[in-house]
Design a protein around this motif. Sequence first.
Motif, PDB file in Angstrom:
ATOM      1  N   GLY A   1      98.598  75.761  60.542  1.00  0.00           N
ATOM      2  CA  GLY A   1      98.885  74.554  61.320  1.00  0.00           C
ATOM      3  C   GLY A   1      97.775  73.521  61.213  1.00  0.00           C
ATOM      4  O   GLY A   1      97.352  72.950  62.220  1.00  0.00           O
ATOM      5  N   SER A   2      97.323  73.269  59.966  1.00  0.00           N
ATOM      6  CA  SER A   2      96.160  72.372  59.808  1.00  0.00           C
ATOM      7  C   SER A   2      96.539  70.994  59.278  1.00  0.00           C
ATOM      8  O   SER A   2      95.687  70.269  58.780  1.00  0.00           O
TER       9      SER A   2
ATOM     10  N   ILE B   1      94.370  69.980  66.312  1.00  0.00           N
ATOM     11  CA  ILE B   1      93.210  70.875  66.371  1.00  0.00           C
ATOM     12  C   ILE B   1      92.986  71.557  65.017  1.00  0.00           C
ATOM     13  O   ILE B   1      91.851  71.661  64.542  1.00  0.00           O
TER      14      ILE B   1
ATOM     15  N   ALA C   1     103.952  77.658  54.148  1.00  0.00           N
ATOM     16  CA  ALA C   1     104.667  78.794  54.757  1.00  0.00           C
ATOM     17  C   ALA C   1     105.060  78.474  56.194  1.00  0.00           C
ATOM     18  O   ALA C   1     104.277  77.908  56.965  1.00  0.00           O
ATOM     19  N   ASP C   2     106.273  78.883  56.547  1.00  0.00           N
ATOM     20  CA  ASP C   2     106.787  78.689  57.907  1.00  0.00           C
ATOM     21  C   ASP C   2     106.244  79.827  58.769  1.00  0.00           C
ATOM     22  O   ASP C   2     106.602  81.003  58.574  1.00  0.00           O
ATOM     23  N   MET C   3     105.396  79.490  59.732  1.00  0.00           N
ATOM     24  CA  MET C   3     104.730  80.505  60.560  1.00  0.00           C
ATOM     25  C   MET C   3     105.680  81.223  61.515  1.00  0.00           C
ATOM     26  O   MET C   3     105.264  82.131  62.232  1.00  0.00           O
TER      27      MET C   3
ATOM     28  N   ASN D   1      96.017  79.117  64.187  1.00  0.00           N
ATOM     29  CA  ASN D   1      96.068  77.937  65.049  1.00  0.00           C
ATOM     30  C   ASN D   1      97.479  77.389  65.254  1.00  0.00           C
ATOM     31  O   ASN D   1      97.751  76.762  66.274  1.00  0.00           O
TER      32      ASN D   1
ATOM     33  N   ILE E   1     105.752  81.863  66.390  1.00  0.00           N
ATOM     34  CA  ILE E   1     104.718  80.974  65.812  1.00  0.00           C
ATOM     35  C   ILE E   1     103.377  81.155  66.526  1.00  0.00           C
ATOM     36  O   ILE E   1     102.326  81.233  65.873  1.00  0.00           O
TER      37      ILE E   1
ATOM     38  N   ILE F   1      93.275  80.618  67.963  1.00  0.00           N
ATOM     39  CA  ILE F   1      93.276  79.495  68.898  1.00  0.00           C
ATOM     40  C   ILE F   1      94.304  79.815  69.984  1.00  0.00           C
ATOM     41  O   ILE F   1      95.511  79.629  69.797  1.00  0.00           O
ATOM     42  N   ALA F   2      93.789  80.348  71.089  1.00  0.00           N
ATOM     43  CA  ALA F   2      94.657  80.679  72.229  1.00  0.00           C
ATOM     44  C   ALA F   2      94.766  79.432  73.095  1.00  0.00           C
ATOM     45  O   ALA F   2      95.171  78.371  72.603  1.00  0.00           O
ATOM     46  N   SER F   3      94.350  79.520  74.345  1.00  0.00           N
ATOM     47  CA  SER F   3      94.489  78.376  75.256  1.00  0.00           C
ATOM     48  C   SER F   3      93.915  78.798  76.601  1.00  0.00           C
ATOM     49  O   SER F   3      93.805  80.006  76.884  1.00  0.00           O
TER      50      SER F   3
ATOM     51  N   TYR G   1     105.126  80.015  76.278  1.00  0.00           N
ATOM     52  CA  TYR G   1     103.783  79.654  75.796  1.00  0.00           C
ATOM     53  C   TYR G   1     102.712  80.517  76.467  1.00  0.00           C
ATOM     54  O   TYR G   1     101.826  81.067  75.805  1.00  0.00           O
TER      55      TYR G   1
ATOM     56  N   LYS H   1     100.340  83.199  74.639  1.00  0.00           N
ATOM     57  CA  LYS H   1      98.880  83.011  74.656  1.00  0.00           C
ATOM     58  C   LYS H   1      98.179  84.187  75.344  1.00  0.00           C
ATOM     59  O   LYS H   1      97.101  84.598  74.909  1.00  0.00           O
TER      60      LYS H   1
ATOM     61  N   PRO I   1      91.154  76.561  74.464  1.00  0.00           N
ATOM     62  CA  PRO I   1      90.959  75.144  74.792  1.00  0.00           C
ATOM     63  C   PRO I   1      91.713  74.763  76.053  1.00  0.00           C
ATOM     64  O   PRO I   1      92.780  75.311  76.351  1.00  0.00           O
ATOM     65  N   GLY I   2      91.154  73.791  76.774  1.00  0.00           N
ATOM     66  CA  GLY I   2      91.912  73.063  77.787  1.00  0.00           C
ATOM     67  C   GLY I   2      92.744  72.014  77.076  1.00  0.00           C
ATOM     68  O   GLY I   2      93.066  72.160  75.895  1.00  0.00           O
TER      69      GLY I   2
ATOM     70  N   THR J   1      96.438  65.868  71.488  1.00  0.00           N
ATOM     71  CA  THR J   1      97.005  65.961  70.131  1.00  0.00           C
ATOM     72  C   THR J   1      98.505  65.685  70.236  1.00  0.00           C
ATOM     73  O   THR J   1      99.058  65.630  71.341  1.00  0.00           O
TER      74      THR J   1
HETATM   75  P1  NAD Z   1      99.875  69.898  66.867  1.00  0.00           P
HETATM   76  O1  NAD Z   1     101.312  69.778  67.199  1.00  0.00           O
HETATM   77  O2  NAD Z   1      99.057  68.638  66.736  1.00  0.00           O
HETATM   78  O3  NAD Z   1      99.679  70.748  65.552  1.00  0.00           O
HETATM   79  C1  NAD Z   1     100.382  71.953  65.348  1.00  0.00           C
HETATM   80  C2  NAD Z   1     100.274  72.342  63.899  1.00  0.00           C
HETATM   81  O4  NAD Z   1     101.072  73.526  63.722  1.00  0.00           O
HETATM   82  C3  NAD Z   1     100.847  71.295  62.935  1.00  0.00           C
HETATM   83  O5  NAD Z   1     100.097  71.282  61.744  1.00  0.00           O
HETATM   84  C4  NAD Z   1     102.263  71.822  62.671  1.00  0.00           C
HETATM   85  O6  NAD Z   1     102.807  71.378  61.440  1.00  0.00           O
HETATM   86  C5  NAD Z   1     101.987  73.307  62.667  1.00  0.00           C
HETATM   87  N1  NAD Z   1     103.183  74.094  62.851  1.00  0.00           N
HETATM   88  C6  NAD Z   1     104.087  74.062  63.865  1.00  0.00           C
HETATM   89  N2  NAD Z   1     105.080  74.917  63.623  1.00  0.00           N
HETATM   90  C7  NAD Z   1     104.810  75.526  62.446  1.00  0.00           C
HETATM   91  C8  NAD Z   1     105.452  76.522  61.672  1.00  0.00           C
HETATM   92  N3  NAD Z   1     106.619  77.066  62.057  1.00  0.00           N
HETATM   93  N4  NAD Z   1     104.874  76.885  60.508  1.00  0.00           N
HETATM   94  C9  NAD Z   1     103.716  76.326  60.087  1.00  0.00           C
HETATM   95  N5  NAD Z   1     103.058  75.388  60.787  1.00  0.00           N
HETATM   96  C10 NAD Z   1     103.599  75.000  61.955  1.00  0.00           C
HETATM   97  O7  NAD Z   1      99.259  70.849  67.992  1.00  0.00           O
HETATM   98  P2  NAD Z   1      97.748  71.114  68.501  1.00  0.00           P
HETATM   99  O8  NAD Z   1      97.636  70.550  69.866  1.00  0.00           O
HETATM  100  O9  NAD Z   1      96.763  70.741  67.469  1.00  0.00           O
HETATM  101  O10 NAD Z   1      97.803  72.702  68.689  1.00  0.00           O
HETATM  102  C11 NAD Z   1      97.181  73.611  67.804  1.00  0.00           C
HETATM  103  C12 NAD Z   1      96.949  74.919  68.530  1.00  0.00           C
HETATM  104  O11 NAD Z   1      96.070  74.717  69.632  1.00  0.00           O
HETATM  105  C13 NAD Z   1      98.229  75.551  69.095  1.00  0.00           C
HETATM  106  O12 NAD Z   1      98.198  76.953  68.918  1.00  0.00           O
HETATM  107  C14 NAD Z   1      98.143  75.196  70.557  1.00  0.00           C
HETATM  108  O13 NAD Z   1      98.848  76.099  71.366  1.00  0.00           O
HETATM  109  C15 NAD Z   1      96.651  75.277  70.786  1.00  0.00           C
HETATM  110  N6  NAD Z   1      96.204  74.547  71.966  1.00  0.00           N
HETATM  111  C16 NAD Z   1      96.378  73.215  72.071  1.00  0.00           C
HETATM  112  C17 NAD Z   1      95.948  72.572  73.204  1.00  0.00           C
HETATM  113  C18 NAD Z   1      96.095  71.092  73.386  1.00  0.00           C
HETATM  114  O14 NAD Z   1      95.854  70.600  74.506  1.00  0.00           O
HETATM  115  N7  NAD Z   1      96.468  70.333  72.363  1.00  0.00           N
HETATM  116  C19 NAD Z   1      95.333  73.299  74.240  1.00  0.00           C
HETATM  117  C20 NAD Z   1      95.176  74.651  74.099  1.00  0.00           C
HETATM  118  C21 NAD Z   1      95.610  75.282  72.958  1.00  0.00           C
END
Ligand code: NAD
Length: 261
Positions: free
Chosen positions: A12-13, A17, A63-65, A91, A114, A141-143, A156, A160, A186-187, A191
């Motif tokens: 998920g890069s 995050i 790849a589809d996670m 992540n 996922i 990357i939990a939460s 969710y 987590k 993370p809090g 994003t």
């Molecule tokens: P985001 O939506 O900006 O990014 C998510 C990424 O995951 C993207 O690159 C997306 O394409 C990818 N993704 C989604 N479904 C997918 C799949 N089936 N296969 C492959 N890739 C897939 O989200 P983010 O906020 O950057 O979150 C990233 C991680 O951080 C997550 O696990 C989220 O739960 C965790 N997190 C986020 C926050 C927040 O406040 N943003 C807080 C705590 C934890």
Amino acid sequence: MSLKGKHALVTGSTSGIGLGIAEGLAKEGVHLVLNGFGEAHEIEALRQRLASDYGVKVIYDGADMSQGADIARMMIEVANKTGGLDIVVNNAGIQHVSHVEDFPEAKWDAIIAINLSSAFHTTKAAMPYMKKQRWGRIVNIASAHGLVASPFKSAYVAAKHGIMGFTKTVALECAQEGVTVNAICPGYVLTPLVERQIPDTAKARGLTEEQVKRDVLLAAQPTKKFVTVEQIAATTIFLCSDAAASITGSHIAVEGGWTAQ
Ligand code: NAD
């Protein structure tokens, strides 16, 4: 020992995050495997930018996670290209906000797949190589929602909390083999994932979107500031460093004091 020349997969890069972590690792000289969804030309531009800005090799696998077989395919192809992974950052994640009685079954299944099961599939494939070379880093990357709950996020919060247990279990299994397994909690980070849930949360709670940001999201964070992707990237790099070699089966909460309350 520096991280230069190591190979990392960040799931998920292509956004948020994960992108921040990938960029942080590239700055340290780590070769990257990018993963995630998005427009092909944008992902290719990102791949080229990271490679040329930081002088590292960057490959992409879409790849589809949510699909274990696709993850297994990716891990074999990546191992063939890189010789094996030193760092895996699990992540990729999605969210859905709804009362449990209205929660769509397909959303539940997708979030568990996922946000939780994908980490099992990547870890299972990467672990033999990490154990063999007696060095590896898995960062999940939990939460803050791996530590405490909020209403309307049943899948969710379950996923987590699940990944926290997975982190501890796998850490025990490889504790004597130079491989550490940790979680970052993370809090709220502003994003696309968070921006997308603001309208749903507003609907579920009968609030305006501004009220959701101020009174729901940041209400939980005593600092009253969103966490930044750079802060999560720096924490990931620390967990990958030699200084963190004795930290395993643990978590670092980067949540502005949320879970201290
Ligand atoms: P985001 O939506 O900006 O990014 C998510 C990424 O995951 C993207 O690159 C997306 O394409 C990818 N993704 C989604 N479904 C997918 C799949 N089936 N296969 C492959 N890739 C897939 O989200 P983010 O906020 O950057 O979150 C990233 C991680 O951080 C997550 O696990 C989220 O739960 C965790 N997190 C986020 C926050 C927040 O406040 N943003 C807080 C705590 C934890």
